[in-house]
Design a protein around this motif. Structure first.
Motif, PDB file in Angstrom:
ATOM      1  N   ALA A   7     118.042 -13.460  78.193  1.00  0.00           N
ATOM      2  CA  ALA A   7     116.558 -13.889  77.545  1.00  0.00           C
ATOM      3  C   ALA A   7     115.909 -12.849  77.369  1.00  0.00           C
ATOM      4  CB  ALA A   7     116.086 -14.749  78.606  1.00  0.00           C
ATOM      5  N   VAL A   9     112.465 -11.530  75.587  1.00  0.00           N
ATOM      6  CA  VAL A   9     111.155 -11.930  75.696  1.00  0.00           C
ATOM      7  C   VAL A   9     110.430 -10.868  74.672  1.00  0.00           C
ATOM      8  CG1 VAL A   9     108.817 -12.708  76.688  1.00  0.00           C
ATOM      9  CG2 VAL A   9     111.346 -13.132  77.925  1.00  0.00           C
ATOM     10  N   VAL A  14     104.116 -12.937  72.162  1.00  0.00           N
ATOM     11  CA  VAL A  14     102.965 -13.507  72.998  1.00  0.00           C
ATOM     12  C   VAL A  14     101.467 -12.733  72.823  1.00  0.00           C
ATOM     13  CG1 VAL A  14     102.101 -13.518  75.598  1.00  0.00           C
ATOM     14  CG2 VAL A  14     104.544 -13.686  75.009  1.00  0.00           C
ATOM     15  N   HIS A  41     109.005 -17.222  81.428  1.00  0.00           N
ATOM     16  CA  HIS A  41     109.060 -15.992  80.605  1.00  0.00           C
ATOM     17  C   HIS A  41     108.969 -14.572  81.565  1.00  0.00           C
ATOM     18  CE1 HIS A  41     108.515 -18.991  77.415  1.00  0.00           C
ATOM     19  NE2 HIS A  41     109.020 -17.993  76.614  1.00  0.00           N
ATOM     20  N   VAL A  46     104.465 -10.658  80.892  1.00  0.00           N
ATOM     21  CA  VAL A  46     103.871 -11.248  80.179  1.00  0.00           C
ATOM     22  C   VAL A  46     102.058 -11.193  80.335  1.00  0.00           C
ATOM     23  CG1 VAL A  46     102.921 -13.648  79.463  1.00  0.00           C
ATOM     24  CG2 VAL A  46     105.625 -13.137  79.552  1.00  0.00           C
ATOM     25  N   TYR A 217     103.494 -19.181  74.390  1.00  0.00           N
ATOM     26  CA  TYR A 217     105.066 -18.675  74.380  1.00  0.00           C
ATOM     27  C   TYR A 217     105.623 -18.970  73.166  1.00  0.00           C
ATOM     28  CZ  TYR A 217     103.428 -18.305  78.997  1.00  0.00           C
ATOM     29  OH  TYR A 217     102.638 -17.869  79.993  1.00  0.00           O
ATOM     30  N   ALA A 235     108.585 -16.727  71.599  1.00  0.00           N
ATOM     31  CA  ALA A 235     108.746 -15.493  72.216  1.00  0.00           C
ATOM     32  C   ALA A 235     109.968 -15.271  73.050  1.00  0.00           C
ATOM     33  CB  ALA A 235     107.420 -15.566  73.325  1.00  0.00           C
ATOM     34  N   LEU A 236     110.864 -16.111  72.977  1.00  0.00           N
ATOM     35  CA  LEU A 236     112.012 -16.143  74.019  1.00  0.00           C
ATOM     36  C   LEU A 236     113.302 -16.525  73.221  1.00  0.00           C
ATOM     37  CD1 LEU A 236     112.363 -17.093  77.627  1.00  0.00           C
ATOM     38  CD2 LEU A 236     114.022 -17.825  76.090  1.00  0.00           C
ATOM     39  N   PHE A 347     112.171 -23.980  79.284  1.00  0.00           N
ATOM     40  CA  PHE A 347     111.789 -22.632  79.969  1.00  0.00           C
ATOM     41  C   PHE A 347     111.670 -22.400  81.289  1.00  0.00           C
ATOM     42  CE2 PHE A 347     109.074 -22.462  75.912  1.00  0.00           C
ATOM     43  CZ  PHE A 347     109.955 -22.082  74.868  1.00  0.00           C
ATOM     44  N   PHE A 356     116.864 -10.966  82.010  1.00  0.00           N
ATOM     45  CA  PHE A 356     115.764 -10.759  80.958  1.00  0.00           C
ATOM     46  C   PHE A 356     115.468  -9.278  80.509  1.00  0.00           C
ATOM     47  CE2 PHE A 356     114.958 -14.859  82.760  1.00  0.00           C
ATOM     48  CZ  PHE A 356     113.869 -15.632  81.961  1.00  0.00           C
ATOM     49  N   TYR A 358     112.553  -7.174  77.740  1.00  0.00           N
ATOM     50  CA  TYR A 358     111.350  -7.308  77.011  1.00  0.00           C
ATOM     51  C   TYR A 358     111.134  -6.422  76.189  1.00  0.00           C
ATOM     52  CZ  TYR A 358     110.332 -10.402  81.237  1.00  0.00           C
ATOM     53  OH  TYR A 358     110.282 -11.406  82.040  1.00  0.00           O
TER      54      TYR A 358
END
Length: 362
Positions: A7, A9, A14, A41, A46, A217, A235-236, A347, A356, A358
């Motif tokens: 995932a 993000v 955001v 997320h 976030v 999101y 965002a994802l 989500f 995850f 970022y």
């Protein structure tokens, strides 16, 4: 180690979405919902991105979520949407400087039992028609009396929650707003009504504070619309990869229950994602994923660790190719609708098997 499911993000998305909220409600302050691990997320990254972008307050559901943000040294105020549940939580809320959303008289009693001079900030939640949490509308005089008894309390304002804001053809939201306004006619204090759907679809719900969640999101709370169509950025991106490609003859069944039967000789791709990663088992045959920029439909049931997809339209696909499950090029709104659910659940359902990462942020 190569992750099975990733995932990604985009924190800049955001922050863009927060700016879009401010464009829709330029006179309102923003209480951003980062409850439920920021809708799956990742609460801390976030919340930090929103804090950097100047959000006014962060909103969580429970004390555990608030403590996670406090331990991450977030500067923004934090509101506790379900309030406090015990004397210990009341004391902790005061110690951490949390804003407590109070919805019942027993919670007022918890706060009144605190030592004089405790650092208490309160919102009062009114039930204008959601019929879940909140004081009845005729309790406003008693609530004002409670405030008068405790001048040291820092009163933040009045909150209500919309039950049917995503139903733009219904008068229910107008009725809720009118009931809330009647109950508070001539009463001082800030007002907060709009969730994401209220913010987007009901301008009269944009009051002193707005409380966006899903829109931050990049997904739409309105049926038939995507977040991108409303000016928000997803965002994802959820991605997996092709583990195997095999060719089967016409009439061959694929996967559990033989829910898909090959109509002709065709390639089937096996993708390393399943319901143990949070992908809904309810996704039917024909639901798309993206391989090499093209749609490849699901062919067979979602299983615990894998899905199988029809690669006839992606003849150049190879083992190891990335597969987009949902994201910018395949809206979560479309995928969730095919599964008979909503983007929120898509989500929030991602599991700890998902890796995850970022990107972006200020």
């Amino acid at each position: 180690m190569i992750p099975r499911v990733t995932a990604t993000v985009n924190l800049s998305a955001v922050q863009h979405n927060l700016r879009q909220v401010r464009k829709l409600a330029p006179s309102s302050r923003v209480m951003a919902a980062v409850k439920a691990d920021a809708y799956g997320h990742g609460a801390v990254p976030v919340a930090r991105a929103l804090d950097e972008a100047g959000v006014d307050t962060l909103a969580v559901a429970c004390m555990e979520e608030a403590q996670e943000l406090r331990e991450a040294h977030l500067r923004a105020p934090i509101a506790l949407l379900e309030g406090v549940l015990s004397p210990d939580e009341a004391a902790l809320a005061a110690y951490e400087g949390l804003q407590v959303v109070v919805h019942a008289f027993w919670q007022i009693e918890l706060l009144e039992a605190m030592p004089s001079g405790s650092n208490i900030a309160v919102w009062f939640k009114l039930d204008s028609g959601m019929h879940r949490l909140g004081f009845p509308l005729d309790a406003v005089p008693r609530l004002r009396q409670a405030l008068a008894r405790h001048p040291s309390w820092r009163f933040q304002g009045w909150i209500t929650h919309l039950a049917r804001a995503d139903e733009t053809g219904s008068s229910a939201t107008i009725d809720q707003i009118a009931a809330f306004d009647r109950a508070l006619a001539g009463v001082p204090g800030a007002r907060s009504i709009a969730n994401s759907a209220g913010l987007i679809a009901w301008p009269s719900a944009r009051r002193d504070w707005v409380r966006p969640g899903l829109a931050l999101y990049g997904a739409s709370p309105l049926p038939g619309k995507t977040g991108a169509e409303l000016g928000f950025q997803p965002a994802l991106n959820l991605e997996s990869r092709i583990l195997a490609i095999r060719t089967y003859e016409a009439g061959e069944p694929i996967g559990y229950g033989a829910s898909y039967v090959c109509p002709e000789r065709m390639p089937i791709g096996v993708v390393t994602v399943g319901y143990a990663d949070g992908l809904h088992r309810a996704l039917p045959n024909g639901s798309p994923v993206i391989v090499r920029g093209r749609r490849a439909p699901l062919a067979g049931r979602v299983s615990m660790d894998m899905i199988t997809v029809d690669l006839r339209g992606v003849a150049d696909a190879q083992v190891g190719d990335p597969v987009l499950i949902f994201g910018e090029a395949l809206p979560a709104e479309e995928v969730s609708e095919r599964a008979g659910t909503i983007p929120y659940e898509l989500f929030c359902g991602l599991t700890n098997r998902v890796r995850f990462r970022y990107l972006g942020g200020e």
